[in-house]
Design an enzyme around this catalytic site. Structure first.
Site, PDB file in Angstrom:
ATOM      1  N   TYR A 124      29.413   2.625  27.533  1.00 60.07           N
ATOM      2  CA  TYR A 124      28.566   3.009  26.403  1.00 60.07           C
ATOM      3  C   TYR A 124      28.995   2.264  25.127  1.00 60.07           C
ATOM      4  O   TYR A 124      28.181   1.636  24.453  1.00 60.07           O
ATOM      5  CB  TYR A 124      28.648   4.526  26.205  1.00 60.07           C
ATOM      6  CG  TYR A 124      28.045   5.041  24.926  1.00 60.07           C
ATOM      7  CD1 TYR A 124      26.661   5.046  24.739  1.00 60.07           C
ATOM      8  CD2 TYR A 124      28.843   5.534  23.894  1.00 60.07           C
ATOM      9  CE1 TYR A 124      26.103   5.528  23.565  1.00 60.07           C
ATOM     10  CE2 TYR A 124      28.298   6.017  22.725  1.00 60.07           C
ATOM     11  CZ  TYR A 124      26.928   6.011  22.561  1.00 60.07           C
ATOM     12  OH  TYR A 124      26.382   6.478  21.385  1.00 60.07           O
TER      13      TYR A 124
HETATM   14  P1  NAP Z   1      17.973  11.195  21.867  1.00 64.64           P
HETATM   15  O1  NAP Z   1      17.387  12.481  21.402  1.00 64.64           O
HETATM   16  O2  NAP Z   1      18.319  11.079  23.320  1.00 64.64           O
HETATM   17  O3  NAP Z   1      16.950  10.022  21.468  1.00 64.64           O
HETATM   18  C1  NAP Z   1      16.959   8.780  22.082  1.00 64.64           C
HETATM   19  C2  NAP Z   1      15.548   8.218  22.016  1.00 64.64           C
HETATM   20  O4  NAP Z   1      15.541   6.932  22.686  1.00 64.64           O
HETATM   21  C3  NAP Z   1      14.494   9.090  22.725  1.00 64.64           C
HETATM   22  O5  NAP Z   1      13.395   9.301  21.891  1.00 64.64           O
HETATM   23  C4  NAP Z   1      14.094   8.261  23.916  1.00 64.64           C
HETATM   24  O6  NAP Z   1      12.735   8.375  24.281  1.00 64.64           O
HETATM   25  C5  NAP Z   1      14.333   6.858  23.389  1.00 64.64           C
HETATM   26  N1  NAP Z   1      14.348   5.936  24.503  1.00 64.64           N
HETATM   27  C6  NAP Z   1      15.119   5.972  25.626  1.00 64.64           C
HETATM   28  N2  NAP Z   1      14.740   5.016  26.478  1.00 64.64           N
HETATM   29  C7  NAP Z   1      13.695   4.362  25.896  1.00 64.64           C
HETATM   30  C8  NAP Z   1      12.861   3.294  26.296  1.00 64.64           C
HETATM   31  N3  NAP Z   1      13.004   2.698  27.493  1.00 64.64           N
HETATM   32  N4  NAP Z   1      11.895   2.864  25.447  1.00 64.64           N
HETATM   33  C9  NAP Z   1      11.722   3.462  24.246  1.00 64.64           C
HETATM   34  N5  NAP Z   1      12.475   4.496  23.811  1.00 64.64           N
HETATM   35  C10 NAP Z   1      13.450   4.952  24.634  1.00 64.64           C
HETATM   36  O7  NAP Z   1      19.300  10.844  21.089  1.00 64.64           O
HETATM   37  P2  NAP Z   1      19.729  11.300  19.595  1.00 64.64           P
HETATM   38  O8  NAP Z   1      20.480  12.560  19.657  1.00 64.64           O
HETATM   39  O9  NAP Z   1      18.543  11.181  18.697  1.00 64.64           O
HETATM   40  O10 NAP Z   1      20.772  10.145  19.245  1.00 64.64           O
HETATM   41  C11 NAP Z   1      20.319   8.833  18.978  1.00 64.64           C
HETATM   42  C12 NAP Z   1      21.395   7.838  19.324  1.00 64.64           C
HETATM   43  O11 NAP Z   1      22.549   8.043  18.491  1.00 64.64           O
HETATM   44  C13 NAP Z   1      21.981   7.989  20.736  1.00 64.64           C
HETATM   45  O12 NAP Z   1      21.172   7.373  21.686  1.00 64.64           O
HETATM   46  C14 NAP Z   1      23.322   7.329  20.604  1.00 64.64           C
HETATM   47  O13 NAP Z   1      23.175   5.970  20.898  1.00 64.64           O
HETATM   48  C15 NAP Z   1      23.674   7.483  19.124  1.00 64.64           C
HETATM   49  N6  NAP Z   1      24.860   8.336  18.886  1.00 64.64           N
HETATM   50  C16 NAP Z   1      24.967   9.563  19.461  1.00 64.64           C
HETATM   51  C17 NAP Z   1      26.076  10.378  19.196  1.00 64.64           C
HETATM   52  C18 NAP Z   1      26.182  11.772  19.750  1.00 64.64           C
HETATM   53  O14 NAP Z   1      27.118  12.514  19.377  1.00 64.64           O
HETATM   54  N7  NAP Z   1      25.287  12.195  20.625  1.00 64.64           N
HETATM   55  C19 NAP Z   1      27.084   9.932  18.332  1.00 64.64           C
HETATM   56  C20 NAP Z   1      26.948   8.667  17.760  1.00 64.64           C
HETATM   57  C21 NAP Z   1      25.834   7.890  18.040  1.00 64.64           C
HETATM   58  P3  NAP Z   1      12.114   9.723  24.947  1.00 64.64           P
HETATM   59  O15 NAP Z   1      11.967  10.702  23.836  1.00 64.64           O
HETATM   60  O16 NAP Z   1      10.810   9.241  25.502  1.00 64.64           O
HETATM   61  O17 NAP Z   1      13.084  10.164  26.007  1.00 64.64           O
END
Ligand code: NAP
Length: 209
Positions: A124
């Site tokens: 990741y």
């Molecule tokens: P999330 O709710 O899982 O949102 C990720 C988005 O990416 C979803 O809307 C998803 O679409 C979209 N996506 C995935 N595959 C795709 C594709 N093939 N084409 C277009 N869109 C696609 O995640 P979050 O909580 O908002 O977090 C956002 C990002 O922050 C994470 O992905 C990670 O990289 C980063 N982050 C996370 C953390 C943590 O503690 N969780 C910490 C630091 C950074 P769908 O809605 O259609 O599924």
């Protein structure tokens, strides 16, 4: 600025789209499913269909800025992390260059600058690292934000944004979204990368002077 939100239907992405809608900017929410469109349309937010795993070039027509907030999430295998978090981000950077986008904000992750130190999250963090590195070497005017652990608590508008925050921390998703939108028009954030956690600094004053 007309701003394409990639990953708009995500938990951070929805906050980003709404924050942009309440600002002087105009959001265009890139979603991958027609079922996801009504939530945005009900709030007057334009949408465009696009999937990072196929051709999403059309999403970039008329776009001035990009906020990349997509990710494959913790429930998919390493292959999807490479396809979405790394290659999807790199393709977005290439398209932004091709379409003359003037500002690109990347939502990365804390420790993406030192992936080798976290073997349990290696694939990741390396994927995020590769995408961030590609952006730094691009022609784009970028800012990379590496937040700590994301929570669903209410936003406070108070943050700690520094080049490095070794002790880590957490931050509400709503505040991450506010930071991503705020930094679109902060010259002192251009061509820079930052760690981000909750803090005591009022967002409007961060990097303002
Ligand atoms: P999330 O709710 O899982 O949102 C990720 C988005 O990416 C979803 O809307 C998803 O679409 C979209 N996506 C995935 N595959 C795709 C594709 N093939 N084409 C277009 N869109 C696609 O995640 P979050 O909580 O908002 O977090 C956002 C990002 O922050 C994470 O992905 C990670 O990289 C980063 N982050 C996370 C953390 C943590 O503690 N969780 C910490 C630091 C950074 P769908 O809605 O259609 O599924």
């Amino acid at each position: 600025m007309k701003v394409l939100v990639i990953g708009a239907n995500g938990k951070v992405g929805r906050h980003v789209a709404r924050t942009l809608q309440e600002s002087d900017h105009e959001p265009v929410a890139m979603v991958r499913d027609t079922d996801q469109v009504p939530w945005f349309e009900e709030q007057g937010i334009k949408t465009v269909l696009g999937n990072l795993e196929s051709n999403f070039e059309e999403a970039f027509y008329g776009i001035d800025g990009v906020i990349f907030a997509a990710g494959s999430g913790p429930h998919t295998g390493p292959d999807k992390t490479i396809i979405i978090d790394q290659e999807g981000a790199i393709k977005s950077i290439e398209l932004a260059e091709q379409f003359g986008v003037s500002r690109f904000i990347m939502l990365s992750s804390m420790n993406a600058d030192k992936p080798e130190q976290y073997p349990a999250m290696k694939h990741y963090l390396f994927a995020k690292h590769r995408a961030d590195d590609y952006l730094r070497k691009s022609r784009l005017n970028y800012t990379i934000i590496r937040p700590g652990g994301l929570t669903n608590e209410e936003g406070t508008g108070k943050v700690r944004l520094e080049e490095s925050i070794p002790e880590g921390g957490t931050i509400p998703r709503a505040d991450v979204a506010k930071v991503l939108v705020y930094l679109l028009s902060v010259p002192r954030a251009e061509f820079k990368s930052f760690d981000l956690i909750r803090g005591t600094d009022e967002l409007g004053e961060v990097l303002a002077y």
